[in-house]
Scaffold this motif. Sequence first.
Motif, PDB file in Angstrom:
ATOM      1  N   HIS B  62      -0.707  -4.852  -7.514  1.00 15.98           N
ATOM      2  CA  HIS B  62      -2.171  -5.816  -7.398  1.00 15.98           C
ATOM      3  C   HIS B  62      -1.194  -7.258  -7.053  1.00 15.98           C
ATOM      4  N   CYS B 128       0.323  -1.297  -0.056  1.00 14.76           N
ATOM      5  CA  CYS B 128      -0.204  -2.560  -0.726  1.00 14.76           C
ATOM      6  C   CYS B 128       0.350  -4.207  -0.547  1.00 14.76           C
ATOM      7  N   LYS B 137      -9.155  -1.461  -6.532  1.00  8.29           N
ATOM      8  CA  LYS B 137      -9.549  -2.730  -7.527  1.00  8.29           C
ATOM      9  C   LYS B 137      -9.316  -2.067  -9.655  1.00  8.29           C
TER      10      LYS B 137
END
Lengths: 323, 452
Positions: B62, B128, B137
């Motif tokens: 993330h 990512c 998520k």
Amino acid sequence: MSLNLRKLAATALVSAITLAATAVLGEVMLRIKNSDQRNYMIEMWRYSNELKRVAEDPALGHVHVPGAKARLQGVDFVINDLGMRGPPVGEKAADETRILMLGSSITLGWGVPEEETMRARVAAALPSWTVLNGGIGNYNTARSVRQFETAWRRSSKPDMVVLQYFLRDAEYIPPSEDNALMRHSQLAVTLWYIAARFFQGRSDVSGLEDHYHRAYQPDSRGYREMVAALDRLNAMAQEDGFRVVLAMIPDIHQLQNYPFTFVHRRMRDLAVARGWDFVDFMDVLGTYQGPELWAIPGDPHPNAVAHGMMGTLLAKRLSGDSR
Amino acid sequence: MLFHSPTFLIFFTLFLTGLALVRGSGRVLYVTVASYIFYAWWYPPYVVVLAGLTVFAHVLAHRRLESTPLFVAAMLAGLLPLAVFKYTGFILANLGAIGYPVAAPPKWALPLGISFISFTAIAYIADCRSGRVTAEKGLLTTALFFSFFPHLIAGPVVRAHEIMHQMTSVRFDRAAFRLGLLLFAIGAVKKVGVADQIAPLVESIYHATGPITWAQAVLAFYGFAVQIYCDFSGYTDMALALAIVIGVTLPPNFDRPYLATSLREFWRRWHMTLSRWLRDYLYVPLGGSRHGSTRMVAVILITMLLGGLWHGAAWTFVAWGLYHGLLLVIEHLAVRLAGRPIVVPRPVAVVLTFHLVAVGWVLFRAPSFGRAMEILSGLGAPVDFGALSGYAFVLTLMAAVFGLHRFDTIATIKTVAERLPAAVVVPLSVMLALICAALVADNPSAFIYFDF
């Protein structure tokens, strides 16, 4: 026949053909694999198929086929005219002294070349005596004494009977059922054995200990039959005038902290009560761990080294008796 | 729990029953919990390693780590558990061997699948960062992606773009059951019916001491080539089969590698997911073939050396990696020098490539360089076909594997499963499993008798 029923029958037929074809493939693979004679279970299966036949007397189950020969677990077996492993035996001469050893596959010398069996060791140590091997696989004491009573008592005319006693000899052996699939298929017999082991539960030494404690309960069927057989053998000994020696063979799974001494004591008491001599092979095997005396890894029958030690001790004790 | 153990078969039966009963999004949680139970079965404390790497990858995925030093640091941190558990003993032993006073190598066990989990984590963070995939998520879905038990222990090395999206649709896929059953049975035959049957003979030859005969060298040389293929690809087939029944398609890992006509092709067919990982996360980032021949040679050698070390912490694995690296360099340079593809008759190329690979397997399997040399030189000992006569079973298995190799693909098995009726596939699979059980039935250590 309705369409659905016909469809069901066709499905069942196709399934059966597939199962059969795959089973044939498996059978071929197993036969090639086991051709090295290292699979103890299959070798025992071959012993039963190649050297034994159904006995006329149902109490015996099976007897050796006289004159049969086979190479099992890498060792040659020859059955003589009396149905015993070993060299041919003729009519007993007037001055001949004969010792007959009764017992199971251990006495037979499973996994041990003929010249290295206990019988051969005793014969070599006592050359003036004829020593006969009356060991038959899957025999307990009741069967051994029955076979002696109905056949070998007259045909071998022993001067001495050495009853080689193993812990399993007080187990009741149920009559076996002939099963064509099991008799002819290594795949079937192997799968049957896997299933039997799966449902059997514990097979370690503590499992054996529980098992033997149950087997030696005075009211267990096998134990009662074993004691009755000892009494019959004793009666025959008194009638014919031969001596009896009870030779106790230990279970060689675990010889240190040996858990089965209670059986040895019990059998010594039974032998002494009948006026028999008692030899305990634990006296010579007890310094070993156990598995180093196995015929091959996985097969807990005594190997040639163990047979040598047992034969030497037995010959010493028998020659002492003869004096 | 190995896939072919009775314990796993009981576990999987219970698992499937439960999966059929669970509805909706509860399935993700259910499969994740089951996967953690599967992992904890062997040694519960190491669940921390699996969970730790999952959270680590989830958080960094993330963050996207724009700064290169930070990204490199994260990669190294991701490799830390693998380095500590797998290579500490090796490093300490080598330091000790050259005279440094070091502590005794630790005796901890390697967490199951740590090599695969670490590589999956690194790939996920890198993908990512590059934008190839979007960070998932939900932590639960990420946790299932990492812990999904069919791939957890022996791969394939999965990547997020291939299976992350499938994690939310796990289910008991009844329509795929026939294919799954057949693929699992074939995998079990390769693993249990072939590899495990050859292994004791190969082991006895590799670990013996003293001179070696031609027959022993031949059995060790070809035997291990067959064993390692059937062991690894068989286990992968079982993994793919289990995943298929749970509604997940894992990437294939093998495509008839012994039919390769060159070393480059071999690595596109052998452990394909690892090859791609090494290409995408090591070879290409280090420069690949973009900076001239010298750089390319160095990058190939580094990639293959590290690939060798990934397989095991020993110098023989390093040598195996370097050996493959050198062969790949020679192939590349030969093509560059010739200026065109080098044409060799296909059968010759296949046989030559297989034997070059098999020489490498000797380095891979041998406990020492000395034993590897003894086995390779044993191939030049006086030929004695008679000495092979006692190995009919092993030779039959080896011949069957080579003979059927061209049919050994997932696509072929899928076609067979689709074309054959269930009345054939189901009894065939069950019978193959029973034959495997019969082949591995060991001596029972108890007195047994048969009377017929």
